[in-house]
Write an enzyme that holds these catalytic residues in place. Structure first.
Site, short mmCIF file in Angstrom:
data_model
loop_
_atom_site.label_atom_id
_atom_site.label_comp_id
_atom_site.label_asym_id
_atom_site.label_seq_id
_atom_site.Cartn_x
_atom_site.Cartn_y
_atom_site.Cartn_z
N GLY A 13 0.82 -1.21 0.00
CA GLY A 13 0.00 0.00 0.00
C GLY A 13 0.85 1.25 0.00
N ARG A 14 0.19 2.40 -0.13
CA ARG A 14 0.91 3.68 -0.16
C ARG A 14 1.72 3.89 1.11
NH1 ARG A 14 -4.24 5.24 -2.39
NH2 ARG A 14 -4.08 6.16 -4.48
N THR A 91 -7.07 3.53 10.26
CA THR A 91 -8.19 4.31 10.80
C THR A 91 -9.51 3.67 10.41
OG1 THR A 91 -8.19 5.77 8.86
CG2 THR A 91 -6.87 6.46 10.76
N HIS A 145 -8.50 14.58 1.30
CA HIS A 145 -7.56 13.48 1.09
C HIS A 145 -7.67 12.95 -0.34
CE1 HIS A 145 -7.37 13.33 5.52
NE2 HIS A 145 -6.22 12.72 5.34
N HIS A 146 -6.77 12.04 -0.68
CA HIS A 146 -6.74 11.46 -2.01
C HIS A 146 -8.02 10.67 -2.30
CE1 HIS A 146 -5.90 7.47 -0.26
NE2 HIS A 146 -5.14 8.13 0.60
N LYS A 149 -9.01 7.16 -0.45
CA LYS A 149 -9.19 7.00 1.00
C LYS A 149 -10.59 6.47 1.29
CE LYS A 149 -8.42 9.23 5.46
NZ LYS A 149 -7.64 8.06 5.90
N GLY A 155 -9.71 9.79 10.14
CA GLY A 155 -9.44 9.60 11.56
C GLY A 155 -8.88 10.86 12.20
#
Length: 256
Positions: A13-14, A91, A145-146, A149, A155
């Site tokens: 993942g990122r 989160t 956010h991107h 998400k 969170g």
């Protein structure tokens, strides 16, 4: 601190990739854990599927988890059984997931944080002080956010909202976006969520009243900010007593 052996779940993942890169730069040995079959992950000591986590945890000093709640609680439970401290950046936990993390913290130290940026910790303190100093002012929170998400609000946004609640004397009501005819109530805290592109993370708190506006903003320019904080947490957690910790504990420990 001398090199640790760090197990990173969600390795493809990122955030998993950012954590592994930062760990290698610090001289830590990295073991990558992927969701299913082991994949080709460069510059690590080994890769394991999530089902083989027990083997991956052999000789580990810490587990760093950025995955999804369902997977995270299983990883942390397994790590607790193996006696390995856990840093959780995942989160979106519900009550049951949070309860399982707390159960694990009775056996090993578990540090969970919605955000590992040092600037966010400063933002949380500043927001609480501002809300206390400006009673009666309208408060709005916007976070971006991107587009990949999953949880909304983030969170970090929920943590900021909890801080706003704690700093107000009334009983604030969170209003998630507005549509149609909607007269703002004094007790409202507006919450606005944006998802677009590859935005790392931005949170803005706006306070308005008395013919003035105050805005407090934090923007992460790179995922490396959170990766560095997560590793700071992992290094701090080693040899710590079992318990449930937050990132603020790390920073307070540094300044003690």
């Amino acid at each position: 601190m001398s090199g640790l052996r760090v197990v990173v779940t969600g390795a493809t993942g990122r955030m998993g990739g950012a954590v592994m890169e930062a760990a290698a730069e610090r001289g830590h040995a990295v073991v990558a854990v992927t969701e299913t079959a082991p994949m080709d992950v460069p510059d690590v000591e080994g890769t394991y599927a999530g089902s083989d986590l027990r083997a991956a945890l052999s000789g580990a000093d810490a587990l760093v988890d950025f995955t999804v709640p369902e997977a995270s609680v299983g990883y942390v439970s397994t790590a607790a059984e193996a006696g390995v401290p856990c840093v959780v950046g995942t989160t979106g936990f519900g009550e049951e997931g949070t309860s399982r993390l707390r159960e694990a913290s009775e056996r090993v130290p578990v540090l969970r944080a919605a955000n590992f940026a040092r600037g966010v910790q400063a933002l949380l303190r500043a927001v609480g002080a501002a809300v206390e100093a400006l009673p009666g002012y309208d408060v709005e929170l916007t976070e971006t956010h991107h587009n990949g998400k999953r949880d909304a609000p983030s969170g970090t946004a929920l943590t900021i909202l909890d801080g706003i609640d704690a700093a107000r004397e009334d009983d604030p009501e969170r209003v998630y976006g507005r549509e149609g005819e909607h007269l703002r109530e004094p007790s409202e805290v507006g919450v606005h969520v944006r998802r677009a592109g590859d935005v790392r993370g931005e949170h803005e708190v706006l306070l308005a009243g008395n013919e003035e506006v105050l805005t407090l903003t934090h923007r992460a320019e790179s995922r490396g900010v959170w990766a560095a904080g997560a590793l700071d947490a992992a290094e701090w957690l080693v040899d710590r007593d079992p318990g449930f910790y937050g990132f603020a504990d790390v920073l307070e420990g540094e300044n003690a």
